[in-house]
Write a protein that holds these residues in place. Structure first.
Motif: not given
Length: 314
Positions: A251, A253, A275-279, A309, A311, A313
């Protein structure tokens, strides 16, 4: 012990392990050293004064420094193991660093005093004065001191490995340097006693040789303590290992920034990771928790960790 890095010269040992409950063990070890240094101080100063030996007197002042240093350590090490509170949210570890800094400054002061006394004796000899003959008991005391100091070196080194306290290892090598310096003292005092008036100049010269050992020991303690007080980053081997552990967490990135510093027996890390912005917030929090768990699993419990953390992109 979970992670260890030791330089070849033995002057730096970085240990990551659980230090809980080590405060009492450290105080016990230092108390033993304090008692032995007090006895050596009294013995050297007394026999050196009545036995007419500048070198042994210098060694006595050195033991006075060791005794005072141990008292400082007993005071500040006890404080450094206190838990974090509202006044010191990162804990009291810097008290340990500050104690090392004080010891180093005191060593330099003692070196200056010994140099002054030795130069006075050499000037008297150069002007034609006959220096007093050191007593045979001064030789005996030096041998006793060498044995005791080597024993303290081994005892403190063992204590450092058991507790992960670098200031104890620093003091261990200081005891070893004392034993080595006593070789020069032994030569100077022995020659001055057994070989006649013309050789007595070796006694104050041995004092000056002792000064070199004192100054070297002081500088080796002073600079690391100073850099730690200035929040210098942790050793490269440590930071690279920490970065590798964090990068391996699922997780993560990218590591955007990594700050580190040492706080006595604690190492403080702060990571900013992408980290993944959708989290969700809960998902990002789970990653942060995994990072903390992995770091403590691999590097021990004396690690303070902060994770931010953001996001990612791309």
């Amino acid at each position: 012990m979970l992670f260890k890095h030791e330089h070849n010269n033995g002057l730096e040992l970085l240990l990551f392990e659980d230090v809980a409950g080590n405060g009492g063990r450290i105080r016990k070890i230092i108390s033993v050293g304090c008692g032995i240094n007090a006895l050596l101080m009294i013995l050297k100063l007394t026999v050196g004064y009545y036995g007419h030996s500048d070198a042994l007197m210098a060694d006595g002042y050195h033991s006075l420094n060791d005794f005072a240093a141990d008292l400082i350590m007993l005071l500040f090490i006890g404080i450094s193991f206190r838990k974090a509170d509202k006044r010191y949210s990162f804990g009291y570890g810097k008290f340990e660093t500050f104690s090392t800094f004080l010891i180093s400054l005191f060593l330099l002061f003692v070196a200056f005093h010994i140099t002054h006394e030795a130069i006075d004796s050499i000037q008297e000899y150069a002007s034609g004065a006959v220096l007093p003959q050191p007593d045979v008991w001064t030789v005996v005391v030096i041998v006793i001191s060498m044995i005791a100091k080597e024993g303290l070196f081994r005892y403190y080194r063992w204590g450092s490995r058991k507790t992960g306290t670098t200031v104890m290892l620093t003091n261990a090598w200081h005891h070893r340097s004392d034993a080595m310096a006593s070789v020069a003292t032994l030569i100077g005092v022995s020659f001055s006693h057994f070989l006649g008036e013309s050789w007595r100049i070796l006694d104050p010269i041995a004092s000056l040789i002792l000064v070199v050992f004192i100054v070297v020991a002081a500088i080796k303690m002073l600079w690391p303590a100073f850099t730690e007080l200035m929040d210098h980053s942790c050793d490269r081997v440590i930071t690279e290992k920490a970065e590798k552990i964090v990068s391996g967490v699922k997780g993560v990135e990218k590591i955007l920034s990594f700050k580190s510093r040492k706080n006595g027996h604690y190492f403080i890390f702060h990571f900013t990771i992408a980290v993944d912005p959708s989290l969700t917030v809960a998902g990002a929090g789970k990653i942060s928790g995994e990072i903390e768990k992995n770091l403590r699993m691999e590097m021990g419990q004396n690690v303070m960790i902060g994770v931010t953390t953001v996001p990612f992109y791309g």
